[in-house]
Motif scaffolding. Sequence first.
Motif, mmCIF file in Angstrom:
data_model
loop_
_atom_site.group_PDB
_atom_site.id
_atom_site.type_symbol
_atom_site.label_atom_id
_atom_site.label_comp_id
_atom_site.label_asym_id
_atom_site.label_seq_id
_atom_site.Cartn_x
_atom_site.Cartn_y
_atom_site.Cartn_z
ATOM 1 N N ASP A 73 1.630 -5.646 -16.856
ATOM 2 C CA ASP A 73 2.634 -5.314 -17.600
ATOM 3 C C ASP A 73 3.271 -6.646 -18.585
ATOM 4 O OD1 ASP A 73 5.070 -4.589 -19.266
ATOM 5 O OD2 ASP A 73 5.508 -2.977 -17.952
ATOM 6 N N ASN A 74 2.621 -6.834 -19.642
ATOM 7 C CA ASN A 74 3.246 -8.043 -20.334
ATOM 8 C C ASN A 74 4.577 -8.333 -20.766
ATOM 9 O OD1 ASN A 74 0.199 -9.135 -20.127
ATOM 10 N ND2 ASN A 74 -0.386 -8.674 -22.170
ATOM 11 N N ALA A 75 5.081 -6.885 -21.123
ATOM 12 C CA ALA A 75 6.501 -7.062 -21.210
ATOM 13 C C ALA A 75 7.399 -7.444 -20.041
ATOM 14 C CB ALA A 75 6.817 -5.601 -21.830
ATOM 15 N N ARG A 76 6.797 -7.204 -18.988
ATOM 16 C CA ARG A 76 7.712 -7.569 -17.757
ATOM 17 C C ARG A 76 7.003 -8.707 -16.971
ATOM 18 N NH1 ARG A 76 8.283 -1.593 -17.797
ATOM 19 N NH2 ARG A 76 10.427 -1.098 -17.202
ATOM 20 N N ASN A 77 6.152 -9.349 -17.603
ATOM 21 C CA ASN A 77 5.597 -10.523 -17.052
ATOM 22 C C ASN A 77 5.107 -10.122 -15.602
ATOM 23 O OD1 ASN A 77 5.856 -11.852 -19.453
ATOM 24 N ND2 ASN A 77 7.144 -13.410 -18.570
ATOM 25 N N THR A 78 4.623 -9.062 -15.424
ATOM 26 C CA THR A 78 4.351 -8.745 -13.979
ATOM 27 C C THR A 78 2.771 -8.103 -14.118
ATOM 28 O OG1 THR A 78 6.390 -8.132 -13.481
ATOM 29 C CG2 THR A 78 4.846 -7.172 -12.375
ATOM 30 N N VAL A 79 2.077 -8.456 -12.743
ATOM 31 C CA VAL A 79 0.814 -7.935 -12.536
ATOM 32 C C VAL A 79 0.739 -7.165 -11.251
ATOM 33 C CG1 VAL A 79 -0.253 -9.994 -11.240
ATOM 34 C CG2 VAL A 79 -1.555 -8.330 -12.239
#
Length: 126
Positions: A73-79
């Motif tokens: 989730d690029n919006a949350r900077n999370t993989v």
Amino acid sequence: QVQLAESGGGLVQAGGSLRLSCAASGRTFSSVVMGWFRQAPGKEREFVAAFALNNIGTYYADSVKGRFAISRDNARNTVYLQMNALKPEDTAVYYCAARPPRPVSDVRTPNPYNYWGQGTQVTVSS
């Protein structure tokens, strides 16, 4: 610089599911390639899953194919690493890692990854 922090590990029975998260901060998240590796006691660190260098395709180790899924989730900077149908042999410390897309090299090898999280323990009981 990229800082990575994993979460979501724990103890689960065989057949159960867990979702690992890896929050990234620092360098633009969308510009790095993300992967997951794991290390069991007495064993070398091994590849689990990763995005391709174009950040679109994905790769999986044969041992987890069909059971694990990597997403971001690029919006949350999370993989994320969704792990289903867990087996006792999945027990390990799981690490997320980040690398630049260049130079071109195999995303399934750990050496090109220059940023690593601290790891999160996953224990699967039989």
